[in-house]
Design a protein around this motif. Structure first.
Motif: not given
Length: 263
Positions: A198, A200, A204, A223, A239, A241, A262
């Protein structure tokens, strides 16, 4: 010793020139940058005058090998360091699983260039060791980490050497997100593992699209967290959020193990 840096100056131009005139030139400005890393492997992206031309992996030990994939036709090259004059021929015998390479190959800038097939890449992914004989000297090189490294290389190639993905507006799903009832995981039996990382910037949830195209929650990732997932070739994941924003679009399980960032 940086194997990929040597390949970036000579091997890639040679490979690209073989594809057709005008794709590169000896005076082309070539540079490479780190795309990512997996285990002991570094994943690199190369650009020619700012244009992406190849992705590769290197481990960087003294007598090792590297792999590179051109972005033009998807062809692969294995690089083997050898301190010999340019143009010298080197005898190479290499074995990975049931795949075998044997022949005399040319040295350029301290690197032997060996064109390899997709079957050879598959053998590297599945194998535990590479048996390499260079001019009569044999060595056994471990293939630890090649599965994830080659998976990341494929990501690099798919993104054409760019690590940047345009940011999405909060609360808006990505255009390539799976459609419920339409994007279905196929009933395949070729097993593989995918590791989701992750990056992003937000928590997620990873979902699997089942055989009817319905999302099934697999794991929550904060994260920076990562999670390996066993699945089958062609299975569909995504994926998102808490706002429903989709990151990375529709993610299909490849034939072999890989790492997916991601973003």
């Amino acid at each position: 010793m940086t194997i990929f840096a040597r390949m970036s100056r000579v091997t890639f131009p040679a490979v690209v020139l073989a594809l057709g005139a005008g794709l590169t030139s000896p005076a082309a400005a070539l540079d490479s940058e780190t795309y990512g890393a997996f285990a002991d492997w570094k994943v690199m992206a190369q650009h020619e005058n700012g244009r992406p031309v190849a992705c590769g992996i290197e481990r960087g030990t003294e007598m090792d090998f590297s792999l590179a994939k051109t972005l033009g036709d998807g062809s692969w090259t294995m690089g083997i360091p050898r301190e010999r004059p340019d143009g010298a021929l080197v005898s190479i015998v290499a074995e990975a699983g049931r795949e075998r390479i044997k022949g005399d190959y040319t040295v350029w800038d301290g690197m032997v260039h060996v064109p390899v097939t997709e079957a050879w890449i598959g053998a590297i992914v599945r194998g535990s060791d590479l048996i390499l004989n260079v001019d009569g000297t044999e060595m056994t090189l471990p293939l630890t980490g090649t599965t994830g490294a080659i998976g990341m290389l494929e990501d690099c190639a798919a993104r054409r050497g760019s690590d940047a993905i345009p940011a999405r507006d909060p609360g808006k799903a990505g255009l390539a997100c799976p459609t419920q009832g339409v994007d279905k995981s196929p009933a395949t039996h070729s097993g593989a593992e995918i590791t989701f990382v992750n990056r992003s910037g937000a928590p997620v949830t990873v979902y699997w699209q089942d055989f009817d195209g319905n999302p099934v929650k697999i794991v929550d990732l904060a994260e920076g967290e990562e999670a390996p997932i066993m699945s089958n070739k062609g299975h569909v994941f995504f994926a998102s959020d808490g706002d429903g924003t989709c990151y990375g679009g529709k993610i299909e399980m490849p034939e072999y193990d890989k790492v997916f960032d991601i973003r």
